[in-house]
Write an enzyme that holds these catalytic residues in place. Structure first.
Site, PDB file in Angstrom:
ATOM      1  N   TYR A   1      -4.336  -3.029  -9.989  1.00  0.00           N
ATOM      2  CA  TYR A   1      -4.105  -2.707  -8.583  1.00  0.00           C
ATOM      3  C   TYR A   1      -3.175  -3.720  -7.917  1.00  0.00           C
ATOM      4  O   TYR A   1      -2.249  -3.356  -7.188  1.00  0.00           O
ATOM      5  CB  TYR A   1      -5.450  -2.647  -7.852  1.00  0.00           C
ATOM      6  CG  TYR A   1      -5.342  -2.464  -6.359  1.00  0.00           C
ATOM      7  CD1 TYR A   1      -4.983  -1.236  -5.816  1.00  0.00           C
ATOM      8  CD2 TYR A   1      -5.597  -3.521  -5.481  1.00  0.00           C
ATOM      9  CE1 TYR A   1      -4.885  -1.066  -4.444  1.00  0.00           C
ATOM     10  CE2 TYR A   1      -5.502  -3.354  -4.111  1.00  0.00           C
ATOM     11  CZ  TYR A   1      -5.151  -2.123  -3.600  1.00  0.00           C
ATOM     12  OH  TYR A   1      -5.034  -1.957  -2.240  1.00  0.00           O
ATOM     13  N   TYR A  36      -4.131   3.918   8.075  1.00  0.00           N
ATOM     14  CA  TYR A  36      -5.463   3.352   8.299  1.00  0.00           C
ATOM     15  C   TYR A  36      -6.026   3.779   9.651  1.00  0.00           C
ATOM     16  O   TYR A  36      -5.940   4.956  10.009  1.00  0.00           O
ATOM     17  CB  TYR A  36      -5.433   1.829   8.150  1.00  0.00           C
ATOM     18  CG  TYR A  36      -4.688   1.375   6.927  1.00  0.00           C
ATOM     19  CD1 TYR A  36      -5.096   1.796   5.662  1.00  0.00           C
ATOM     20  CD2 TYR A  36      -3.569   0.556   7.006  1.00  0.00           C
ATOM     21  CE1 TYR A  36      -4.414   1.407   4.523  1.00  0.00           C
ATOM     22  CE2 TYR A  36      -2.881   0.146   5.865  1.00  0.00           C
ATOM     23  CZ  TYR A  36      -3.316   0.589   4.637  1.00  0.00           C
ATOM     24  OH  TYR A  36      -2.635   0.198   3.522  1.00  0.00           O
ATOM     25  N   SER A  84       0.794  -1.231   0.000  1.00  0.00           N
ATOM     26  CA  SER A  84       0.000   0.000   0.000  1.00  0.00           C
ATOM     27  C   SER A  84       0.823   1.276   0.000  1.00  0.00           C
ATOM     28  O   SER A  84       0.256   2.359  -0.173  1.00  0.00           O
ATOM     29  CB  SER A  84      -0.964   0.009   1.189  1.00  0.00           C
ATOM     30  OG  SER A  84      -2.013  -0.900   0.971  1.00  0.00           O
ATOM     31  N   LYS A 123       0.260   3.298  -3.012  1.00  0.00           N
ATOM     32  CA  LYS A 123      -0.901   4.183  -3.147  1.00  0.00           C
ATOM     33  C   LYS A 123      -0.498   5.658  -3.196  1.00  0.00           C
ATOM     34  O   LYS A 123      -1.231   6.489  -3.740  1.00  0.00           O
ATOM     35  CB  LYS A 123      -1.878   3.939  -1.994  1.00  0.00           C
ATOM     36  CG  LYS A 123      -2.493   2.541  -2.012  1.00  0.00           C
ATOM     37  CD  LYS A 123      -3.299   2.256  -0.750  1.00  0.00           C
ATOM     38  CE  LYS A 123      -3.845   0.833  -0.741  1.00  0.00           C
ATOM     39  NZ  LYS A 123      -4.561   0.514   0.502  1.00  0.00           N
ATOM     40  N   VAL A 145       1.257  -3.522   3.971  1.00  0.00           N
ATOM     41  CA  VAL A 145       1.255  -4.779   4.710  1.00  0.00           C
ATOM     42  C   VAL A 145       2.465  -5.655   4.386  1.00  0.00           C
ATOM     43  O   VAL A 145       2.660  -6.705   5.000  1.00  0.00           O
ATOM     44  CB  VAL A 145      -0.050  -5.582   4.490  1.00  0.00           C
ATOM     45  CG1 VAL A 145      -1.242  -4.824   5.043  1.00  0.00           C
ATOM     46  CG2 VAL A 145      -0.235  -5.947   3.025  1.00  0.00           C
TER      47      VAL A 145
END
Length: 305
Positions: free
Chosen positions: A188, A236, A61, A64, A254
């Site tokens: 993705y 998060y 992530s 992103k 992660v």
């Protein structure tokens, strides 16, 4: 700085609790949790590292951040019609808010929001072309053409990404998915499988350092906005805790990586595969807290280092 990073790596290596690797992605479950690396790329061009800073890992992530930069470069502020800018307060793959808020993800760093940004930069391209653009951006930021996508990790994510497929189908049902679920999910999962070392990631993060002599891949205003979202949403439902303990914009993955930015000063990358209860690197978070305490680098106070 070198002495500090060496000290941080030594403390991390001797920690009795290194967290738990992400077992729901089979390729990530194979990673040795004993590894730890850290690298700092400063605004004056110096690079310092310690531990396993040259070992490549799946950035997951953290990608992103680069996807968001691409999406904003493509459609600008129109992106915010499709995705919000607020912390979620829930896990990164939760579907609850998506249903409550009519298919508009809370921010671009939870999985649903990242699917929207991927759909945005994918628009008008084939997945291969879009991923080529992503890799060109990352390679340009890091000044390193060897950065690549780990195909085994990508296949592993596609095979087990049932929750992400659910999120994508829900987005599509609400009219917030344009390129098609399979096309977006394939792109993705390959985006998340970009493989980098701490050194490469720290160098790639320099485009967010906010100095005129840093890589000029995005505008000054856009850099500030991306950093703001990293501060409020980058970890998060652990974003508030990271801001409290570290005080720097950061984005986790992660795979155990964290990219943190000390605006005007440096880009910092840390990696340890074991995760805490939020899905963020346990030792990486602790290392960044120690780093911030020792340097005094924080967006909330003057530096002491």
């Amino acid at each position: 700085m070198q002495d500090l990073l060496t000290e941080i790596a030594e403390v991390a290596k001797t920690s009795p609790d290194k967290g738990q690797v992400a077992t729901y992605i089979p390729e990530l479950a194979k990673i040795d949790p004993e590894q730890f690396g850290i690298c700092v790329a400063t605004s004056d061009g110096n690079v310092y590292s310690a531990g396993d800073a040259e070992t490549p890992f799946s950035i997951q992530s953290v990608s992103k951040v680069f996807a968001l930069a691409l999406a904003l470069g493509k459609v600008g502020d129109q992106l915010w019609r499709r995705v919000g800018r607020e912390p979620s307060g829930l896990s990164f793959d939760s579907i609850l808010l998506l249903e409550r808020e009519n298919g508009v993800p809370r921010n671009p760093f939870i999985n649903a929001g990242a699917l929207v940004t991927t759909d945005t930069y994918l628009s008008g391209y084939s997945p291969k072309e879009a991923l080529g653009e992503l890799l060109r951006f990352v390679r340009s930021a890091a000044d390193d053409d060897s950065i690549h996508i780990n195909e085994a990790v990508a296949r592993s994510e596609i095979a087990t990404g049932h929750r992400n497929f659910s999120l994508a189908h829900y987005l599509a049902s609400c009219g917030n998915m344009n390129a098609g679920v399979d096309k977006v999910l394939g792109t993705y999962c390959h985006q998340c499988a970009v493989e980098m070392s701490c050194r490469q990631l720290a160098l790639a993060g320099r485009f967010l350092v906010e100095r005129d002599d840093m890589p000029g891949l995005v505008s000054k205003e856009r850099r500030r906005r991306i950093n703001a979202l990293m501060m409020t949403c980058g970890h998060y439902d652990g974003s508030g805790d990271f801001a409290f303990r570290v005080g720097l914009p950061g984005k986790s993955g992660v795979g155990g990586g964290i990219l943190a930015i000390a605006p005007g000063r440096a880009s910092i990358a840390v990696w340890s595969p074991g995760l805490n209860q939020y899905g963020n690197s346990k030792l990486g978070t602790e290392a960044m807290e120690m780093f911030a305490q020792k340097t005094g680098w924080s967006v909330f106070g003057a530096p002491q280092f």
